[in-house]
Design a protein around this motif. Structure first.
Motif, short mmCIF file in Angstrom:
data_model
loop_
_atom_site.label_atom_id
_atom_site.label_comp_id
_atom_site.label_asym_id
_atom_site.label_seq_id
_atom_site.Cartn_x
_atom_site.Cartn_y
_atom_site.Cartn_z
N ILE A 199 0.94 -1.10 0.04
CA ILE A 199 -0.12 0.10 -0.06
C ILE A 199 0.91 1.22 0.03
O ILE A 199 1.67 1.43 0.85
CB ILE A 199 -0.78 0.16 1.29
N ASN A 200 0.68 2.03 -1.06
CA ASN A 200 1.56 3.15 -1.00
C ASN A 200 0.91 4.41 -0.09
O ASN A 200 -0.31 4.52 -0.22
CB ASN A 200 1.42 3.86 -2.60
N VAL A 201 1.67 4.98 0.50
CA VAL A 201 1.05 6.27 1.26
C VAL A 201 2.02 7.52 0.77
O VAL A 201 3.27 7.64 0.93
CB VAL A 201 1.40 6.27 2.88
N ASN A 202 1.36 8.62 0.10
CA ASN A 202 1.88 9.74 -0.37
C ASN A 202 1.15 10.96 0.24
O ASN A 202 -0.03 10.68 0.39
CB ASN A 202 2.25 9.53 -1.90
N THR A 203 1.89 11.95 0.34
CA THR A 203 1.16 13.28 0.88
C THR A 203 1.63 14.11 -0.09
O THR A 203 2.80 14.71 -0.37
CB THR A 203 1.59 13.55 2.09
N ILE A 204 0.69 15.11 -0.33
CA ILE A 204 0.77 16.60 -1.05
C ILE A 204 0.41 17.41 -0.03
O ILE A 204 -0.27 17.48 0.57
CB ILE A 204 -0.18 16.57 -2.37
N LEU A 205 1.41 18.48 -0.01
CA LEU A 205 1.46 19.56 1.01
C LEU A 205 1.26 20.92 0.10
O LEU A 205 2.50 21.40 0.08
CB LEU A 205 2.59 19.52 1.96
N PRO A 206 0.28 21.25 -0.25
CA PRO A 206 0.28 22.50 -0.97
C PRO A 206 0.47 23.54 -0.56
O PRO A 206 0.21 23.71 0.62
CB PRO A 206 -0.96 22.37 -1.90
N GLY A 207 0.84 24.78 -1.04
CA GLY A 207 0.98 26.15 -0.46
C GLY A 207 -0.57 26.64 -0.67
O GLY A 207 -1.82 26.06 -0.60
N ARG A 245 3.01 33.18 -7.08
CA ARG A 245 1.47 33.30 -7.30
C ARG A 245 0.86 32.02 -6.69
O ARG A 245 1.45 31.15 -6.70
CB ARG A 245 1.40 33.20 -8.89
N PRO A 246 -0.41 32.25 -6.50
CA PRO A 246 -1.20 30.84 -5.99
C PRO A 246 -1.29 29.72 -6.96
O PRO A 246 -1.28 30.04 -8.11
CB PRO A 246 -2.58 31.47 -5.37
N GLY A 247 -1.36 28.58 -6.66
CA GLY A 247 -1.67 27.63 -7.30
C GLY A 247 -3.07 27.42 -7.81
O GLY A 247 -3.96 27.95 -7.13
N SER A 248 -3.54 26.47 -8.81
CA SER A 248 -4.85 26.37 -9.03
C SER A 248 -5.31 24.85 -8.74
O SER A 248 -4.25 24.01 -8.40
CB SER A 248 -4.97 26.42 -10.69
N PRO A 249 -6.64 24.68 -8.52
CA PRO A 249 -6.91 23.26 -8.31
C PRO A 249 -6.36 22.40 -9.17
O PRO A 249 -6.08 21.29 -8.56
CB PRO A 249 -8.65 23.42 -8.34
N ASP A 250 -6.45 22.76 -10.43
CA ASP A 250 -5.96 21.58 -11.46
C ASP A 250 -4.50 21.16 -11.22
O ASP A 250 -4.06 20.13 -11.35
CB ASP A 250 -6.02 22.09 -12.62
N GLU A 251 -3.56 22.24 -10.50
CA GLU A 251 -2.25 21.89 -10.48
C GLU A 251 -2.14 21.04 -9.20
O GLU A 251 -1.27 20.47 -9.15
CB GLU A 251 -1.47 23.30 -10.31
N LEU A 252 -3.03 21.04 -8.39
CA LEU A 252 -3.05 20.21 -7.10
C LEU A 252 -3.63 18.91 -7.66
O LEU A 252 -3.23 17.85 -7.19
CB LEU A 252 -3.92 20.77 -5.91
N ALA A 253 -4.68 18.85 -8.26
CA ALA A 253 -5.60 17.54 -8.66
C ALA A 253 -4.68 16.73 -9.67
O ALA A 253 -4.67 15.50 -9.27
CB ALA A 253 -6.63 18.02 -9.58
N LYS A 254 -3.88 17.27 -10.55
CA LYS A 254 -3.23 16.40 -11.38
C LYS A 254 -2.02 15.63 -10.72
O LYS A 254 -2.01 14.39 -11.04
CB LYS A 254 -2.50 17.17 -12.50
N PRO A 255 -1.34 16.11 -9.81
CA PRO A 255 -0.42 15.30 -9.06
C PRO A 255 -1.14 14.24 -8.20
O PRO A 255 -0.72 13.20 -8.25
CB PRO A 255 0.73 16.10 -8.53
N ALA A 256 -2.30 14.57 -7.44
CA ALA A 256 -2.83 13.56 -7.08
C ALA A 256 -3.56 12.53 -7.63
O ALA A 256 -3.20 11.40 -7.09
CB ALA A 256 -4.15 14.35 -6.19
N PHE A 257 -3.96 12.84 -8.83
CA PHE A 257 -4.37 11.70 -9.64
C PHE A 257 -3.45 10.66 -10.19
O PHE A 257 -3.54 9.59 -9.97
CB PHE A 257 -5.05 12.26 -10.81
N PHE A 258 -2.14 11.21 -10.31
CA PHE A 258 -1.07 10.54 -10.81
C PHE A 258 -0.59 9.80 -9.65
O PHE A 258 -0.32 8.54 -9.85
CB PHE A 258 0.30 11.55 -11.07
N LEU A 259 -0.59 10.49 -8.30
CA LEU A 259 -0.16 9.28 -7.23
C LEU A 259 -1.17 8.32 -6.81
O LEU A 259 -0.88 7.33 -6.32
CB LEU A 259 0.07 10.16 -6.06
N TYR A 260 -2.08 8.63 -7.22
CA TYR A 260 -3.36 7.39 -7.16
C TYR A 260 -3.25 6.57 -8.20
O TYR A 260 -3.84 5.34 -7.92
CB TYR A 260 -4.82 8.21 -7.08
N SER A 261 -2.77 6.85 -9.20
CA SER A 261 -2.71 5.99 -10.39
C SER A 261 -1.59 4.64 -10.37
O SER A 261 -0.65 4.56 -9.45
CB SER A 261 -2.31 6.56 -11.80
#
Length: 79
Positions: A17-25, A53-69
């Motif tokens: 089981i992989n456990v990864n964390t994204i800690l966005p700004g 600049r602040p990030g966008s939701p897409d910039e957070l979602a894409k790595p999250a989907f990758f880590l889930y894949s």
């Protein structure tokens, strides 16, 4: 925040089981739109953000989907 995922990654690795964390700004969302529209507050945040600049939701979602894949099956505890 990094210690619980790190220990979980070690604990669950025996079970494959992989456990990864994204800690966005700062992520620009409707909930903080008014705050980021304030020039003084926005500038204070942007001074601490490497991309200025602040990030966008897409910039957070894409790595999250990758880590889930399955493509991320070998990624563990990246800090």
């Amino acid at each position: 925040m990094a210690k619980p995922p790190k220990s979980s990654a070690l604990e669950f690795s025996d079970y494959h089981i992989n456990v990864n964390t994204i800690l966005p700004g700062v992520i620009a969302t409707p909930i903080n739109q008014e705050m980021l529209a304030d020039e003084t507050i926005s500038q204070r945040y942007q001074e601490r953000i490497p991309l200025k600049r602040p990030g966008s939701p897409d910039e957070l979602a894409k790595p999250a989907f990758f880590l889930y894949s399955p493509d991320a099956s070998y990624i563990k505890r990246q800090y």
